[in-house]
Design an enzyme around this catalytic site. Structure first.
Site, PDB file in Angstrom:
ATOM      1  N   HIS A   1      61.498  55.553  61.823  1.00  0.00           N
ATOM      2  CA  HIS A   1      61.296  54.256  62.447  1.00  0.00           C
ATOM      3  C   HIS A   1      60.405  54.352  63.695  1.00  0.00           C
ATOM      4  O   HIS A   1      60.616  53.637  64.680  1.00  0.00           O
ATOM      5  CB  HIS A   1      62.632  53.596  62.805  1.00  0.00           C
TER       6      HIS A   1
ATOM      7  N   HIS B   1      57.094  49.125  51.181  1.00  0.00           N
ATOM      8  CA  HIS B   1      58.266  48.908  52.037  1.00  0.00           C
ATOM      9  C   HIS B   1      59.022  47.695  51.521  1.00  0.00           C
ATOM     10  O   HIS B   1      58.449  46.634  51.323  1.00  0.00           O
ATOM     11  CB  HIS B   1      57.763  48.666  53.465  1.00  0.00           C
TER      12      HIS B   1
END
Length: 391
Positions: A191, A291
Protein backbone atom coordinates in the site's frame (compact mmCIF):
# COMPACT_ATOMS: atom_id res chain seq x y z
CA UNK A 1 -32.66 6.28 -27.20
CA UNK A 2 -31.90 9.14 -24.81
CA UNK A 3 -30.63 9.35 -21.23
CA UNK A 4 -33.35 10.54 -18.85
CA UNK A 5 -31.70 10.44 -15.41
CA UNK A 6 -28.56 9.58 -13.44
CA UNK A 7 -28.83 8.42 -9.83
CA UNK A 8 -26.31 7.40 -7.19
CA UNK A 9 -26.72 4.75 -4.49
CA UNK A 10 -24.52 4.24 -1.42
CA UNK A 11 -24.30 1.09 0.71
CA UNK A 12 -22.08 0.76 3.78
CA UNK A 13 -20.08 -2.47 4.09
CA UNK A 14 -18.18 -1.70 7.33
CA UNK A 15 -14.73 -1.39 5.77
CA UNK A 16 -15.93 1.24 3.28
CA UNK A 17 -19.01 2.43 1.41
CA UNK A 18 -19.92 1.08 -2.01
CA UNK A 19 -20.97 3.80 -4.46
CA UNK A 20 -23.10 2.78 -7.44
CA UNK A 21 -24.41 4.88 -10.30
CA UNK A 22 -27.40 4.05 -12.45
CA UNK A 23 -28.25 5.65 -15.81
CA UNK A 24 -31.84 5.49 -17.08
CA UNK A 25 -33.12 5.87 -20.65
CA UNK A 26 -36.44 6.59 -22.34
CA UNK A 27 -36.41 3.05 -23.80
CA UNK A 28 -36.65 1.56 -20.33
CA UNK A 29 -33.11 0.15 -20.49
CA UNK A 30 -30.85 1.17 -17.62
CA UNK A 31 -27.18 0.63 -16.91
CA UNK A 32 -25.16 0.38 -13.74
CA UNK A 33 -21.58 1.25 -12.82
CA UNK A 34 -19.56 1.39 -9.61
CA UNK A 35 -17.59 4.39 -8.35
CA UNK A 36 -16.43 3.15 -4.95
CA UNK A 37 -13.50 5.33 -3.88
CA UNK A 38 -12.46 4.27 -0.41
CA UNK A 39 -12.68 7.04 2.21
CA UNK A 40 -13.94 9.59 -0.38
CA UNK A 41 -17.58 8.52 -0.54
CA UNK A 42 -19.37 11.86 -0.29
CA UNK A 43 -16.90 13.47 -2.65
CA UNK A 44 -17.42 10.90 -5.40
CA UNK A 45 -21.21 11.10 -4.99
CA UNK A 46 -21.03 14.86 -5.56
CA UNK A 47 -18.88 14.36 -8.65
CA UNK A 48 -21.38 11.93 -10.13
CA UNK A 49 -24.32 14.21 -9.39
CA UNK A 50 -22.58 17.08 -11.20
CA UNK A 51 -22.34 14.95 -14.35
CA UNK A 52 -26.09 14.31 -14.59
CA UNK A 53 -26.79 17.64 -16.31
CA UNK A 54 -24.21 16.77 -18.98
CA UNK A 55 -25.71 13.35 -19.68
CA UNK A 56 -29.48 13.87 -19.63
CA UNK A 57 -30.87 14.05 -23.15
CA UNK A 58 -27.77 12.47 -24.73
CA UNK A 59 -27.39 9.27 -26.75
CA UNK A 60 -25.98 6.52 -24.44
CA UNK A 61 -24.45 4.73 -27.44
CA UNK A 62 -21.96 7.59 -27.92
CA UNK A 63 -19.85 6.21 -25.08
CA UNK A 64 -16.38 7.37 -26.10
CA UNK A 65 -17.59 10.78 -27.24
CA UNK A 66 -19.45 11.43 -24.00
CA UNK A 67 -16.49 10.35 -21.85
CA UNK A 68 -14.08 12.50 -23.87
CA UNK A 69 -16.40 15.51 -23.66
CA UNK A 70 -16.76 15.20 -19.88
CA UNK A 71 -13.01 14.79 -19.56
CA UNK A 72 -12.35 17.87 -21.68
CA UNK A 73 -14.98 20.05 -20.04
CA UNK A 74 -13.96 19.18 -16.49
CA UNK A 75 -11.01 21.56 -16.99
CA UNK A 76 -8.98 19.80 -14.24
CA UNK A 77 -9.11 16.59 -16.33
CA UNK A 78 -7.60 14.19 -13.81
CA UNK A 79 -7.44 12.96 -10.20
CA UNK A 80 -8.91 9.97 -8.40
CA UNK A 81 -12.36 11.49 -7.85
CA UNK A 82 -13.04 12.66 -11.38
CA UNK A 83 -11.51 9.63 -13.13
CA UNK A 84 -13.50 7.29 -10.87
CA UNK A 85 -16.72 9.13 -11.74
CA UNK A 86 -15.89 8.77 -15.44
CA UNK A 87 -15.15 5.07 -14.97
CA UNK A 88 -18.55 4.41 -13.43
CA UNK A 89 -20.34 6.38 -16.16
CA UNK A 90 -18.42 4.51 -18.86
CA UNK A 91 -19.46 1.18 -17.31
CA UNK A 92 -23.13 2.17 -17.07
CA UNK A 93 -23.16 3.31 -20.70
CA UNK A 94 -21.60 0.05 -21.87
CA UNK A 95 -24.13 -1.84 -19.74
CA UNK A 96 -26.96 -0.04 -21.56
CA UNK A 97 -25.40 -0.68 -24.95
CA UNK A 98 -24.80 -4.37 -24.21
CA UNK A 99 -28.38 -4.85 -23.06
CA UNK A 100 -29.75 -3.04 -26.12
CA UNK A 101 -27.63 -5.17 -28.47
CA UNK A 102 -28.07 -8.34 -26.38
CA UNK A 103 -24.32 -8.98 -26.01
CA UNK A 104 -21.96 -9.09 -23.01
CA UNK A 105 -19.96 -5.92 -22.46
CA UNK A 106 -16.68 -7.60 -23.42
CA UNK A 107 -18.02 -8.02 -26.96
CA UNK A 108 -18.15 -4.22 -27.18
CA UNK A 109 -14.45 -4.12 -26.23
CA UNK A 110 -13.40 -6.26 -29.20
CA UNK A 111 -14.50 -9.69 -28.03
CA UNK A 112 -13.02 -12.27 -25.71
CA UNK A 113 -9.45 -13.47 -25.48
CA UNK A 114 -10.34 -16.19 -22.97
CA UNK A 115 -13.36 -17.94 -21.51
CA UNK A 116 -12.19 -17.85 -17.86
CA UNK A 117 -9.81 -15.94 -15.60
CA UNK A 118 -7.60 -17.22 -12.80
CA UNK A 119 -8.56 -15.57 -9.49
CA UNK A 120 -6.63 -14.63 -6.41
CA UNK A 121 -8.15 -14.01 -3.00
CA UNK A 122 -7.95 -10.77 -1.06
CA UNK A 123 -9.47 -10.11 2.39
CA UNK A 124 -9.07 -13.78 3.39
CA UNK A 125 -6.73 -12.67 6.20
CA UNK A 126 -8.99 -10.18 8.02
CA UNK A 127 -8.68 -10.63 11.76
CA UNK A 128 -5.29 -12.37 11.69
CA UNK A 129 -2.50 -10.83 13.75
CA UNK A 130 -0.02 -13.65 14.40
CA UNK A 131 1.84 -15.93 11.98
CA UNK A 132 -0.20 -18.93 13.15
CA UNK A 133 -3.49 -17.08 12.57
CA UNK A 134 -2.39 -16.11 9.07
CA UNK A 135 -1.46 -19.70 8.35
CA UNK A 136 -4.87 -20.98 9.45
CA UNK A 137 -6.68 -18.31 7.39
CA UNK A 138 -4.54 -19.12 4.32
CA UNK A 139 -5.46 -22.80 4.50
CA UNK A 140 -9.15 -21.83 4.63
CA UNK A 141 -8.76 -19.64 1.57
CA UNK A 142 -7.12 -22.45 -0.39
CA UNK A 143 -9.93 -24.78 0.71
CA UNK A 144 -12.38 -22.29 -0.87
CA UNK A 145 -10.79 -23.07 -4.22
CA UNK A 146 -8.23 -20.28 -4.57
CA UNK A 147 -4.78 -21.03 -5.96
CA UNK A 148 -3.41 -17.55 -5.28
CA UNK A 149 -3.54 -15.28 -2.20
CA UNK A 150 -2.66 -11.63 -1.58
CA UNK A 151 -2.40 -9.75 1.70
CA UNK A 152 -0.69 -6.91 3.56
CA UNK A 153 1.62 -8.18 6.34
CA UNK A 154 3.32 -4.81 6.91
CA UNK A 155 1.01 -3.65 9.73
CA UNK A 156 1.73 -0.02 10.75
CA UNK A 157 4.79 0.51 8.54
CA UNK A 158 5.39 4.15 7.62
CA UNK A 159 8.43 4.63 5.35
CA UNK A 160 10.76 2.70 7.67
CA UNK A 161 10.47 -0.48 9.72
CA UNK A 162 12.24 -1.52 12.92
CA UNK A 163 14.11 -4.80 13.02
CA UNK A 164 11.28 -6.29 15.07
CA UNK A 165 8.68 -5.14 12.53
CA UNK A 166 10.70 -6.56 9.65
CA UNK A 167 11.10 -9.82 11.52
CA UNK A 168 7.37 -10.17 12.17
CA UNK A 169 6.50 -9.50 8.52
CA UNK A 170 8.99 -12.15 7.41
CA UNK A 171 7.64 -14.63 9.98
CA UNK A 172 4.08 -14.09 8.70
CA UNK A 173 5.09 -14.69 5.09
CA UNK A 174 7.10 -17.77 6.07
CA UNK A 175 4.12 -19.19 7.99
CA UNK A 176 1.74 -18.70 5.07
CA UNK A 177 4.15 -20.25 2.58
CA UNK A 178 4.65 -23.27 4.84
CA UNK A 179 0.89 -23.59 5.36
CA UNK A 180 -0.11 -23.57 1.67
CA UNK A 181 2.91 -25.26 0.14
CA UNK A 182 4.94 -24.38 -2.97
CA UNK A 183 2.17 -24.50 -5.58
CA UNK A 184 0.06 -21.55 -4.38
CA UNK A 185 0.89 -18.08 -5.73
CA UNK A 186 1.51 -15.53 -2.97
CA UNK A 187 1.49 -11.76 -3.43
CA UNK A 188 2.16 -9.01 -0.86
CA UNK A 189 0.57 -5.55 -0.84
CA UNK A 190 2.55 -2.75 0.81
CA UNK A 191 0.00 0.00 0.00
CA UNK A 192 2.84 2.40 -0.87
CA UNK A 193 4.15 2.72 2.68
CA UNK A 194 7.95 2.25 2.43
CA UNK A 195 10.86 4.45 1.39
CA UNK A 196 13.34 3.21 -1.21
CA UNK A 197 16.00 1.57 1.02
CA UNK A 198 13.43 -0.10 3.26
CA UNK A 199 11.49 -1.40 0.27
CA UNK A 200 14.63 -2.82 -1.32
CA UNK A 201 15.69 -4.46 1.96
CA UNK A 202 12.29 -6.09 2.41
CA UNK A 203 12.14 -7.30 -1.18
CA UNK A 204 15.53 -8.98 -0.72
CA UNK A 205 14.59 -10.44 2.65
CA UNK A 206 11.38 -11.93 1.22
CA UNK A 207 13.01 -13.51 -1.85
CA UNK A 208 13.17 -17.04 -0.33
CA UNK A 209 9.36 -17.29 -0.22
CA UNK A 210 8.89 -17.35 -4.01
CA UNK A 211 6.43 -14.47 -4.25
CA UNK A 212 4.54 -13.74 -7.46
CA UNK A 213 4.91 -10.03 -6.74
CA UNK A 214 5.28 -7.29 -4.14
CA UNK A 215 2.72 -4.58 -4.78
CA UNK A 216 3.15 -0.81 -4.52
CA UNK A 217 6.23 -0.89 -2.24
CA UNK A 218 6.68 2.91 -2.40
CA UNK A 219 4.22 5.86 -2.50
CA UNK A 220 2.52 6.14 -5.89
CA UNK A 221 3.47 9.71 -6.82
CA UNK A 222 7.15 8.98 -7.47
CA UNK A 223 7.64 6.58 -10.36
CA UNK A 224 11.42 7.10 -10.34
CA UNK A 225 11.55 5.76 -6.77
CA UNK A 226 9.53 2.71 -7.81
CA UNK A 227 11.91 2.11 -10.71
CA UNK A 228 14.83 2.16 -8.25
CA UNK A 229 13.17 -0.54 -6.19
CA UNK A 230 12.36 -2.65 -9.21
CA UNK A 231 15.97 -2.55 -10.45
CA UNK A 232 17.22 -3.79 -7.06
CA UNK A 233 14.44 -6.24 -6.21
CA UNK A 234 14.73 -9.99 -6.79
CA UNK A 235 10.92 -10.17 -6.47
CA UNK A 236 8.63 -8.90 -9.28
CA UNK A 237 7.12 -5.47 -8.63
CA UNK A 238 3.46 -4.62 -9.31
CA UNK A 239 1.77 -1.20 -9.19
CA UNK A 240 -0.86 1.00 -10.77
CA UNK A 241 -3.98 1.16 -8.61
CA UNK A 242 -3.29 4.80 -7.69
CA UNK A 243 -2.42 6.05 -11.15
CA UNK A 244 -5.36 7.53 -13.02
CA UNK A 245 -4.46 8.89 -16.44
CA UNK A 246 -2.84 6.98 -19.34
CA UNK A 247 0.25 9.19 -19.29
CA UNK A 248 1.21 7.93 -15.81
CA UNK A 249 1.01 4.32 -16.95
CA UNK A 250 3.06 5.18 -20.02
CA UNK A 251 5.68 6.85 -17.80
CA UNK A 252 5.89 3.75 -15.61
CA UNK A 253 6.37 1.55 -18.66
CA UNK A 254 8.97 3.82 -20.20
CA UNK A 255 10.92 3.98 -16.93
CA UNK A 256 10.67 0.19 -16.49
CA UNK A 257 9.17 0.66 -13.04
CA UNK A 258 6.92 -2.42 -12.97
CA UNK A 259 6.86 -6.11 -13.84
CA UNK A 260 3.05 -6.24 -13.55
CA UNK A 261 0.70 -3.33 -14.24
CA UNK A 262 -2.42 -2.94 -12.06
CA UNK A 263 -4.86 -0.36 -13.40
CA UNK A 264 -8.13 -0.03 -11.51
CA UNK A 265 -10.93 -0.17 -14.11
CA UNK A 266 -12.93 2.45 -12.24
CA UNK A 267 -10.14 4.80 -11.14
CA UNK A 268 -8.42 4.72 -14.55
CA UNK A 269 -11.56 5.98 -16.30
CA UNK A 270 -13.51 2.90 -17.30
CA UNK A 271 -13.38 -0.33 -19.26
CA UNK A 272 -12.41 1.21 -22.59
CA UNK A 273 -9.64 3.32 -21.07
CA UNK A 274 -8.27 0.35 -19.14
CA UNK A 275 -8.18 -1.69 -22.33
CA UNK A 276 -6.12 1.05 -23.98
CA UNK A 277 -3.74 1.06 -21.00
CA UNK A 278 -3.46 -2.72 -21.23
CA UNK A 279 -2.47 -2.46 -24.88
CA UNK A 280 0.28 0.01 -23.99
CA UNK A 281 1.59 -2.54 -21.51
CA UNK A 282 1.24 -5.32 -24.07
CA UNK A 283 3.54 -3.42 -26.43
CA UNK A 284 6.20 -3.70 -23.70
CA UNK A 285 5.27 -7.34 -22.96
CA UNK A 286 4.13 -6.39 -19.46
CA UNK A 287 1.17 -8.37 -18.05
CA UNK A 288 -1.89 -6.74 -16.46
CA UNK A 289 -3.51 -7.82 -13.18
CA UNK A 290 -6.32 -5.29 -12.58
CA UNK A 291 -6.94 -3.81 -9.14
CA UNK A 292 -10.37 -4.99 -7.95
CA UNK A 293 -10.91 -5.09 -4.16
CA UNK A 294 -14.32 -3.45 -3.80
CA UNK A 295 -17.94 -4.13 -4.79
CA UNK A 296 -19.90 -6.50 -7.03
CA UNK A 297 -20.48 -4.09 -9.91
CA UNK A 298 -16.79 -3.22 -10.02
CA UNK A 299 -16.11 -6.94 -10.02
CA UNK A 300 -18.23 -7.26 -13.18
CA UNK A 301 -16.53 -4.24 -14.78
CA UNK A 302 -13.12 -5.78 -14.14
CA UNK A 303 -14.16 -9.25 -15.27
CA UNK A 304 -15.35 -8.02 -18.68
CA UNK A 305 -12.12 -6.05 -19.11
CA UNK A 306 -10.00 -9.06 -18.15
CA UNK A 307 -11.81 -11.19 -20.72
CA UNK A 308 -11.13 -8.61 -23.46
CA UNK A 309 -7.41 -7.80 -23.05
CA UNK A 310 -4.56 -9.87 -24.49
CA UNK A 311 -2.10 -9.62 -21.59
CA UNK A 312 -4.28 -10.45 -18.59
CA UNK A 313 -2.48 -12.21 -15.72
CA UNK A 314 -4.56 -12.61 -12.52
CA UNK A 315 -7.99 -11.48 -11.33
CA UNK A 316 -8.36 -9.97 -7.86
CA UNK A 317 -11.44 -10.95 -5.85
CA UNK A 318 -12.81 -10.10 -2.44
CA UNK A 319 -12.99 -13.62 -1.06
CA UNK A 320 -14.89 -12.71 2.13
CA UNK A 321 -17.22 -9.76 2.57
CA UNK A 322 -20.22 -8.62 4.60
CA UNK A 323 -23.16 -11.06 4.41
CA UNK A 324 -25.36 -8.44 2.74
CA UNK A 325 -23.03 -7.91 -0.26
CA UNK A 326 -25.09 -10.38 -2.28
CA UNK A 327 -28.32 -8.66 -1.24
CA UNK A 328 -27.28 -5.50 -3.09
CA UNK A 329 -27.20 -7.02 -6.57
CA UNK A 330 -28.45 -9.82 -8.74
CA UNK A 331 -25.48 -11.48 -10.41
CA UNK A 332 -24.57 -14.79 -11.99
CA UNK A 333 -20.97 -15.76 -11.36
CA UNK A 334 -19.54 -19.21 -12.03
CA UNK A 335 -16.43 -19.93 -9.95
CA UNK A 336 -14.74 -23.29 -10.43
CA UNK A 337 -11.20 -24.60 -9.90
CA UNK A 338 -10.04 -21.17 -8.77
CA UNK A 339 -11.36 -19.44 -11.89
CA UNK A 340 -14.28 -17.23 -12.89
CA UNK A 341 -15.98 -18.12 -16.16
CA UNK A 342 -16.75 -15.46 -18.76
CA UNK A 343 -20.30 -14.13 -18.23
CA UNK A 344 -22.87 -14.62 -20.97
CA UNK A 345 -25.65 -12.21 -19.91
CA UNK A 346 -26.09 -8.96 -21.87
CA UNK A 347 -24.23 -5.89 -20.64
CA UNK A 348 -22.31 -6.28 -17.41
CA UNK A 349 -24.56 -9.08 -16.22
CA UNK A 350 -25.24 -7.56 -12.81
CA UNK A 351 -28.35 -5.70 -11.64
CA UNK A 352 -28.45 -3.29 -8.73
CA UNK A 353 -31.26 -3.76 -6.19
CA UNK A 354 -31.92 -0.12 -5.41
CA UNK A 355 -34.05 -0.59 -2.29
CA UNK A 356 -31.43 -2.82 -0.68
CA UNK A 357 -28.83 -0.04 -0.68
CA UNK A 358 -31.04 2.13 1.53
CA UNK A 359 -30.94 -0.54 4.25
CA UNK A 360 -27.20 0.08 4.74
CA UNK A 361 -26.79 3.87 4.84
CA UNK A 362 -23.54 5.75 4.53
CA UNK A 363 -21.21 5.72 7.52
CA UNK A 364 -17.77 7.37 7.63
CA UNK A 365 -14.70 5.13 7.80
CA UNK A 366 -11.04 5.92 8.43
CA UNK A 367 -7.95 4.81 6.53
CA UNK A 368 -6.48 1.89 8.54
CA UNK A 369 -3.00 1.85 7.00
CA UNK A 370 -0.89 3.57 9.63
CA UNK A 371 -2.53 2.62 12.93
CA UNK A 372 -1.84 -1.11 12.77
CA UNK A 373 -5.46 -2.08 12.06
CA UNK A 374 -5.09 -2.84 8.33
CA UNK A 375 -5.82 -6.53 8.92
CA UNK A 376 -8.48 -6.12 11.59
CA UNK A 377 -10.50 -3.14 10.34
CA UNK A 378 -12.22 -5.04 7.58
CA UNK A 379 -15.50 -6.74 8.45
CA UNK A 380 -16.86 -7.85 11.79
CA UNK A 381 -18.35 -10.98 10.25
CA UNK A 382 -18.44 -12.12 6.68
CA UNK A 383 -19.26 -14.77 4.13
CA UNK A 384 -17.59 -16.10 1.01
CA UNK A 385 -18.29 -14.15 -2.17
CA UNK A 386 -17.28 -16.90 -4.62
CA UNK A 387 -15.86 -20.03 -3.02
CA UNK A 388 -17.47 -22.22 -0.40
CA UNK A 389 -17.22 -20.77 3.10
CA UNK A 390 -14.91 -22.63 5.47
CA UNK A 391 -15.43 -22.72 9.23
Amino acid sequence: MKITAVKTFVANVQRTNFVFVKIYTDDGIDGVGEATLEWKTLTIVAALEELERVLVGRDPFATDALIEEMHRDSYWRTGAVFRTALGAIDAALLDIKGKALNVPAYQLLGGQHRDRVKCYANHWYFGATTPDQYAIAAKKAVAMGYQALKWDPFEAADLEMTRAERGKTIDIVAAVREAVGPDIDLMLDVHGRLNVPTAIAMCRALEPYDLAWIEEPTPPENIDALAQVRRASPVPIAAGERWYEPARFLEALQKEAVDILQPDVSHAGGLAETKRIAHMAHASLIPVAPHNPVGPVMNAMTLHTAIAIPNFMLFETVSIDVPWRKALVRETLVFENGMLLAPTAPGLGVELIEDACAQFPYAPTNVPLFDGTINTAGIASGSATLGKAQN
